[in-house]
Design a protein around this motif. Structure first.
Motif, PDB file in Angstrom:
ATOM      1  N   UNK A 135       0.828  -1.203   0.000  1.00 53.55           N
ATOM      2  CA  UNK A 135       0.000   0.000   0.000  1.00 53.55           C
ATOM      3  C   UNK A 135       0.863   1.254   0.000  1.00 53.55           C
ATOM      4  N   UNK A 136       1.924   1.237   0.784  1.00 53.26           N
ATOM      5  CA  UNK A 136       2.821   2.391   0.848  1.00 53.26           C
ATOM      6  C   UNK A 136       3.541   2.593  -0.479  1.00 53.26           C
ATOM      7  N   UNK A 165     -10.964  -7.271  -3.760  1.00 52.46           N
ATOM      8  CA  UNK A 165     -11.931  -7.696  -2.753  1.00 52.46           C
ATOM      9  C   UNK A 165     -11.547  -7.343  -1.324  1.00 52.46           C
ATOM     10  N   UNK A 166     -10.293  -6.962  -1.083  1.00 53.98           N
ATOM     11  CA  UNK A 166      -9.859  -6.695   0.286  1.00 53.98           C
ATOM     12  C   UNK A 166      -9.567  -5.220   0.549  1.00 53.98           C
ATOM     13  N   UNK A 167     -10.162  -4.320  -0.243  1.00 52.46           N
ATOM     14  CA  UNK A 167      -9.893  -2.907  -0.075  1.00 52.46           C
ATOM     15  C   UNK A 167     -10.520  -2.295   1.161  1.00 52.46           C
ATOM     16  N   UNK A 172      -6.795   4.542   4.398  1.00 52.38           N
ATOM     17  CA  UNK A 172      -6.309   5.755   3.741  1.00 52.38           C
ATOM     18  C   UNK A 172      -5.723   5.503   2.355  1.00 52.38           C
ATOM     19  N   UNK A 173      -5.287   4.287   2.075  1.00 52.05           N
ATOM     20  CA  UNK A 173      -4.587   4.008   0.822  1.00 52.05           C
ATOM     21  C   UNK A 173      -5.506   3.610  -0.325  1.00 52.05           C
ATOM     22  N   UNK A 196      -3.051  -5.030   0.729  1.00 53.23           N
ATOM     23  CA  UNK A 196      -2.450  -3.722   0.951  1.00 53.23           C
ATOM     24  C   UNK A 196      -1.432  -3.668   2.093  1.00 53.23           C
ATOM     25  N   UNK A 197      -1.565  -4.567   3.052  1.00 48.69           N
ATOM     26  CA  UNK A 197      -0.626  -4.584   4.177  1.00 48.69           C
ATOM     27  C   UNK A 197       0.484  -5.609   3.994  1.00 48.69           C
TER      28      UNK A 197
END
Length: 203
Positions: A135-136, A165-167, A172-173, A196-197
């Motif tokens: 995500x970063x 599917x995991x948003x 914030x990202x 994202x993580x």
């Protein structure tokens, strides 16, 4: 596709980008003791070492399988950017309490912060030695892309983030990931997630 990105894989990606920009063949030598001349990534590492985009450790190793930290990714990105643009480092250093004036990547972190490519955390820290997340990375790519390529065009910023599917857990990202996905700068996994993580490795 589900494996971690290594320092060697990151070197290959950046080497191809440099080669395309410069329109030249990838070639170069290196002196890293843990990178065999016969390794598939040796030429990429040698090529980037020639341009000082990647650097090894004090013991002479490169550690091609090590994960990339927030500081390492920032430094590599700034060095790549500096190859085609004049990077003017700020006179003052960052005010992150966990990034001292003597920290090895303080100038890179200061420049990237001033350019608003990245930020610290809510508690004011930067966490330079923490592994950077996907995500970063998407956020940094978005900020550089919109500032230098799309001229701050933010159209469609939130257009595509829900394709993954995991948003819901991206917080914030979400918008940054959505923009990068829409611009084909990032891709998700075969199962329809983005993770994202998840950790991004390589330097």
């Amino acid at each position: 596709p589900d494996g971690d990105m290594t320092r060697a894989e990151a070197a290959a990606i950046f080497a191809r980008m440099v080669s395309e920009e410069k329109d030249e063949k990838i070639s170069g030598n290196h002196s890293f003791t843990d990178v065999s001349k016969n390794a598939w990534y040796a030429e990429y590492i040698g090529y980037l070492a020639k341009y000082d985009i990647i650097k090894g450790y004090e013991d002479g190793t490169f550690k091609p399988d090590a994960p990339v930290t927030r500081a390492e990714f920032t430094a590599m990105t700034v060095r790549y950017y500096d190859l085609f643009n004049e990077v003017k480092y700020p006179a003052s250093t960052t005010k992150y309490p966990d990034v001292s004036s003597s920290y090895w990547a303080v100038k890179d972190i200061s420049f990237a912060t001033n350019e608003k490519w990245l930020n610290g955390y809510a508690d004011g820290s930067f966490k330079p030695d923490t592994n950077i997340t996907r995500a970063e990375v998407a956020t940094i790519i978005y900020r550089i892309y919109t500032a230098d390529v799309a001229k701050n065009d933010k159209s469609g910023l939130y257009a595509t983030y829900n394709k993954f599917s995991d948003m819901a857990g991206a917080g914030w990202a979400q918008g940054y990931i959505g923009y990068c996905a829409n611009a084909s700068l990032v891709k998700g996994y075969p199962d329809g997630t983005f993770k994202p993580s998840g950790k991004v490795t390589g330097y």
